[in-house]
Motif scaffolding. Structure first.
Motif, mmCIF file in Angstrom:
data_model
loop_
_atom_site.group_PDB
_atom_site.id
_atom_site.type_symbol
_atom_site.label_atom_id
_atom_site.label_comp_id
_atom_site.label_asym_id
_atom_site.label_seq_id
_atom_site.Cartn_x
_atom_site.Cartn_y
_atom_site.Cartn_z
ATOM 1 N N VAL A 98 58.964 50.179 16.921
ATOM 2 C CA VAL A 98 58.249 51.447 17.094
ATOM 3 C C VAL A 98 56.829 51.086 17.528
ATOM 4 O O VAL A 98 56.039 50.582 16.740
ATOM 5 N N PRO A 151 55.666 55.653 22.031
ATOM 6 C CA PRO A 151 55.695 57.111 22.051
ATOM 7 C C PRO A 151 54.650 57.652 23.019
ATOM 8 O O PRO A 151 53.857 56.890 23.586
ATOM 9 N N PHE A 155 51.720 61.682 19.180
ATOM 10 C CA PHE A 155 52.949 61.423 18.441
ATOM 11 C C PHE A 155 52.946 62.412 17.276
ATOM 12 O O PHE A 155 52.302 62.189 16.262
ATOM 13 N N TYR A 165 64.145 64.778 25.797
ATOM 14 C CA TYR A 165 63.006 63.892 26.014
ATOM 15 C C TYR A 165 63.095 63.306 27.414
ATOM 16 O O TYR A 165 64.134 63.418 28.077
ATOM 17 N N ILE A 182 55.311 63.814 22.079
ATOM 18 C CA ILE A 182 56.688 63.719 21.603
ATOM 19 C C ILE A 182 56.652 63.893 20.090
ATOM 20 O O ILE A 182 55.715 63.434 19.427
ATOM 21 N N TYR A 184 58.064 63.234 16.217
ATOM 22 C CA TYR A 184 58.704 62.122 15.521
ATOM 23 C C TYR A 184 60.217 62.258 15.595
ATOM 24 O O TYR A 184 60.929 61.266 15.779
ATOM 25 N N TYR A 187 61.445 61.456 19.086
ATOM 26 C CA TYR A 187 61.282 60.010 19.284
ATOM 27 C C TYR A 187 62.461 59.286 18.625
ATOM 28 O O TYR A 187 63.032 58.355 19.206
ATOM 29 N N SER A 206 58.889 53.817 27.368
ATOM 30 C CA SER A 206 58.138 54.837 26.649
ATOM 31 C C SER A 206 58.860 56.174 26.736
ATOM 32 O O SER A 206 59.758 56.358 27.567
ATOM 33 N N VAL A 207 58.475 57.096 25.875
ATOM 34 C CA VAL A 207 59.170 58.371 25.805
ATOM 35 C C VAL A 207 58.174 59.509 25.574
ATOM 36 O O VAL A 207 57.197 59.364 24.852
ATOM 37 N N ARG A 208 58.415 60.617 26.246
ATOM 38 C CA ARG A 208 57.614 61.835 26.095
ATOM 39 C C ARG A 208 58.501 63.014 26.444
ATOM 40 O O ARG A 208 59.640 62.851 26.866
#
Length: 209
Positions: A98, A151, A155, A165, A182, A184, A187, A206-208
């Protein structure tokens, strides 16, 4: 899969724990204090991260590292990852980290990171710098199967689980509203999706929304 989650009693860790259980995985919480676990039914290992050994982690398909160093001890991000990679080396266990958003690149040359921007909050810089160093060191590790998931810049611990996502790469991006956010919960959806369906090794994504 047999999944161990380090710092499973924290905000991110507990969210990941519930998502993994919901999906039917064999989950073990790895915590310093089992009394802090919200889920009292889950299997656990009660041990400090820095006391974990190769034997403790043997047999897991995946170890998720959700450890978040105290703000006054940011270098623990560096030393904790170094310890985990040392005890997982040459094993089949995948390490999923993470990560943070501060190390996302803000130029195409990948010479500047989000933490280097003039608008990056000073209060978070020491942590962002340490996490960036930890990632740089992780990139040098070739004897561990690892994945690092950053993230979005915001976050959000209070956000809902939508199940939607956008997975992005090494560069900082925003959605059509100019937001980088994003929850939790989403994520956790993305991270578990990566564990279940993705075989990329030794990369950061990465993620959004």
């Amino acid at each position: 899969m047999k999944i161990g989650i380090i710092a499973a009693s924290g905000k991110a860790g507990s969210t990941l724990l519930e998502e993994a259980i919901k999906r039917g995985h064999d989950v073990t919480a790895i915590v310093r204090n089992k009394e802090k676990l919200q889920n009292k039914e889950v299997a656990f290992i009660e041990k400090d991260l820095f006391d974990l050994t190769s034997l403790d982690l043997a047999g897991f398909d995946v170890i998720i590292n959700a450890f978040n160093a105290p703000q006054d001890k940011p270098n623990l991000h560096v030393t904790s990852l170094a310890h985990l990679t040392s005890i997982l080396k040459d094993s089949d266990t995948r390490l999923v980290v993470v990560g943070g958003a501060g190390s996302l690149y803000i130029n195409k040359e990948h010479s500047l990171q989000l933490k280097d921007g003039k608008d990056f909050p000073d209060a978070f810089k020491p942590t962002a710098i340490a996490m960036s160093e930890a990632l740089a060191n992780l990139r040098l590790v070739t004897d561990v199967n690892w994945l690092y998931l950053s993230p979005a810049a915001f976050f959000n611990p209070e956000g809902e689980r939508t199940g939607h996502y956008t997975l992005t790469g090494e560069e900082f991006t925003t959605n059509e509203k100019g937001e980088s956010v994003i929850s939790y919960q989403d994520y956790a959806v993305a991270l578990l999706d990566q564990i279940e369906t993705n075989t990329d090794n030794q990369v950061r994504v990465s993620v959004r929304y």
